[in-house]
Write a protein that holds these residues in place. Structure first.
Motif, PDB file in Angstrom:
ATOM      1  N   ASP A 290       0.815  -1.263   0.387  1.00  0.00           N
ATOM      2  CA  ASP A 290       0.070   0.002  -0.093  1.00  0.00           C
ATOM      3  C   ASP A 290       0.635   1.285  -0.216  1.00  0.00           C
ATOM      4  N   SER A 309      -1.300  -2.902  18.741  1.00  0.00           N
ATOM      5  CA  SER A 309      -2.387  -2.032  17.715  1.00  0.00           C
ATOM      6  C   SER A 309      -2.370  -0.649  17.693  1.00  0.00           C
ATOM      7  N   GLY A 310      -2.255   0.173  16.459  1.00  0.00           N
ATOM      8  CA  GLY A 310      -1.564   1.314  16.477  1.00  0.00           C
ATOM      9  C   GLY A 310      -3.083   2.008  16.679  1.00  0.00           C
ATOM     10  N   ARG A 311      -4.335   1.279  16.584  1.00  0.00           N
ATOM     11  CA  ARG A 311      -5.308   1.991  16.129  1.00  0.00           C
ATOM     12  C   ARG A 311      -6.337   1.690  17.287  1.00  0.00           C
TER      13      ARG A 311
HETATM   14  N1  LIG Z   1      -0.663  -1.237   6.067  1.00  0.00           N
HETATM   15  C1  LIG Z   1      -0.065  -1.256   6.979  1.00  0.00           C
HETATM   16  N2  LIG Z   1       0.129   0.202   7.443  1.00  0.00           N
HETATM   17  C2  LIG Z   1       0.481   0.812   8.320  1.00  0.00           C
HETATM   18  N3  LIG Z   1       0.566   0.347   9.205  1.00  0.00           N
HETATM   19  C3  LIG Z   1      -0.234  -0.904   9.572  1.00  0.00           C
HETATM   20  C4  LIG Z   1      -0.101  -1.745   8.285  1.00  0.00           C
HETATM   21  N4  LIG Z   1      -0.602  -2.244   9.102  1.00  0.00           N
HETATM   22  C5  LIG Z   1      -0.752  -2.989   9.626  1.00  0.00           C
HETATM   23  N5  LIG Z   1      -0.779  -1.873  11.005  1.00  0.00           N
HETATM   24  C6  LIG Z   1      -0.043  -1.549  11.692  1.00  0.00           C
HETATM   25  O1  LIG Z   1       0.147  -2.425  12.807  1.00  0.00           O
HETATM   26  C7  LIG Z   1      -0.866  -2.469  13.925  1.00  0.00           C
HETATM   27  C8  LIG Z   1      -1.682  -3.616  14.046  1.00  0.00           C
HETATM   28  O2  LIG Z   1      -2.446  -4.138  12.886  1.00  0.00           O
HETATM   29  P1  LIG Z   1      -3.205  -5.529  13.734  1.00  0.00           P
HETATM   30  O3  LIG Z   1      -2.097  -7.105  14.089  1.00  0.00           O
HETATM   31  O4  LIG Z   1      -4.153  -5.933  12.112  1.00  0.00           O
HETATM   32  O5  LIG Z   1      -3.884  -4.804  14.253  1.00  0.00           O
HETATM   33  P2  LIG Z   1      -5.066  -3.625  14.311  1.00  0.00           P
HETATM   34  O6  LIG Z   1      -5.757  -3.488  13.292  1.00  0.00           O
HETATM   35  O7  LIG Z   1      -6.459  -3.997  14.838  1.00  0.00           O
HETATM   36  O8  LIG Z   1      -4.900  -2.918  15.029  1.00  0.00           O
HETATM   37  C9  LIG Z   1      -2.590  -1.761  13.775  1.00  0.00           C
HETATM   38  O9  LIG Z   1      -2.859  -1.110  14.222  1.00  0.00           O
HETATM   39  C10 LIG Z   1      -1.202  -0.693  12.758  1.00  0.00           C
HETATM   40  O10 LIG Z   1      -0.565   0.644  13.340  1.00  0.00           O
END
Ligand SMILES: Nc1ncnc2c1ncn2[C@@H]1O[C@H](COP(=O)(O)OP(=O)(O)O)[C@@H](O)[C@H]1O
Ligand SMILES: [Mg+2]
Length: 359
Positions: A290, A309-311
């Motif tokens: 992406d 998680s970063g969200r």
């Molecule tokens: N394509 C991406 N671009 C930027 N950050 C990402 C991407 N995929 C994952 N992340 C980061 O990794 C974290 C962990 O992802 P995930 O394990 O899917 O948990 P969640 O989506 O529930 O936060 C996300 O919260 C985000 O901060």
């Protein structure tokens, strides 16, 4: 029923089903709706055998309760429905006083203590964290059912403006249930059932469902090597991997959208030394790329760990599930990320020759 009875019925944290003289469902409480993952409206009047699978001679048990006018309990049976996999439960049957032939069916999913034992036997800390979370998920769903039920009752006597508040309670509770389902999904993961498949077919399914679902505002480009040989995977589980990666890319892009590239290519250089000492080749490469902001630097080292998680609304389970599924396939997943380009790469094995059947 009186208001108090309505409230009692709605607040009962345990799934409860009222069965009439013909073994049809007369009513079910919100906890039962949640448990069976189906709304009460469609269920009333339908046969209880048709909707709920109880691994016990349940028909005979109903007959016995009616004959003896006495309650009956059945321990450790699997109970499931059309929309939910079976779980171990204790089941109670009680005759309804004042209503001959009617039976109250109470379903009690096995106690937290039993499940704790299971989680503690798991070795790795991540696994037992998942076990814990899975149990918590399960325990939170019961009171949630009470909350939702109470809100629905409240809403009956409210003005339209106030109903917005009760609607909000119901909606948000459903969102929590969906989240908890994701946690439980982790615990329910089965060993992969592997077949020789074309990875492009799985990517297409993931792409289509993303575009009509959560990635409607994204552009998803296919950059496939059409000569790529078949791989050997559980297609449903790998579909889940692609969906999680596309979802993350979408969420990283934000409401403005962005471009996701699905790239496949052949690269023989990657080999993985397996647990059994065999040197496994992983020549099939799939990248989900992406053009978003990239991984938050403080997470980059452990994004594949559970609960990282970063969200704000994140569970941190998406990539942990990806990592678990890929390692169950003896594959490899890695990530390269910088602002403007994040690439998750999946490396998969070739299908063995004897597994390839012409269709
Ligand atoms: N394509 C991406 N671009 C930027 N950050 C990402 C991407 N995929 C994952 N992340 C980061 O990794 C974290 C962990 O992802 P995930 O394990 O899917 O948990 P969640 O989506 O529930 O936060 C996300 O919260 C985000 O901060
Ligand atoms: Mg995610």
């Amino acid at each position: 029923m009186t208001a108090l009875h309505d409230t009692l019925w709605a607040s009962l944290p345990m799934p409860a089903i009222l069965v009439d003289t013909d073994d049809a469902i007369a009513d079910l409480n919100p906890a039962a709706e949640l448990f069976l993952n189906i709304s009460a409206r469609g269920l009333r009047g339908t046969s209880v055998y048709d909707r709920i699978q109880i691994e016990a001679p349940i028909k005979e048990s109903f007959a016995r309760v009616r004959r003896d006018h006495g309650a009956l309990s059945i321990s450790n049976v699997d109970v499931g429905g059309r929309q939910r996999p079976p779980v171990q439960c204790n089941v109670q049957l009680a005759p309804l006083i004042g209503r001959p032939g009617h039976i109250l069916l109470l379903i009690e999913p096995r106690q937290i203590a039993d499940r704790l034992g299971r989680a503690h036997s798991a070795k790795s800390s991540a696994r037992s964290a998942i076990g814990m979370a899975e149990m918590l998920a399960h325990e939170i769903k019961n009171p949630l059912a009470g909350i939702t039920g109470a809100a629905q009752l409240l809403s009956m006597n409210l003005s339209r403006a106030d109903q917005e508040m009760t609607d909000l309670i119901v909606m948000e509770s459903r969102r929590i249930v969906a989240l908890l389902d994701q946690v439980e999904q982790f615990g329910n993961l089965r060993p992969p059932v592997r077949r020789a498949v074309n990875v492009h077919d799985i990517l297409d399914r993931a792409r289509k469902s993303a575009l009509i679902g959560f990635s409607g505002h994204m552009k998803i480009i296919e950059d496939y090597d059409p000569s790529l040989p078949l791989t050997f995977v559980d297609a449903d589980q790998i579909l889940q991997v692609f969906q999680n990666l596309i979802r993350n890319a979408t969420e990283a892009a934000g409401p403005a959208g962005g471009i996701i590239r699905l790239r496949t290519f052949y690269d023989v250089s990657l080999r993985l030394l397996r647990k059994d000492g065999v040197n496994g080749a992983l020549p099939l490469q799939v990248e989900i790329i992406d053009d978003g902001p990239g991984l938050p630097p403080e997470l980059a080292q452990n994004v594949f760990e559970p609960f990282v998680s970063g969200r704000v609304n994140g569970t941190g389970l998406g990539l942990a599930l990806v990592s678990k599924i890929v390692s169950d396939h003896e594959g490899w997943v890695s990530v390269e990320s910088a602002p403007g380009r994040t690439a998750f790469r999946l490396s998969l094995p070739l299908a063995p020759k004897n597994e390839i059947h012409e269709i």
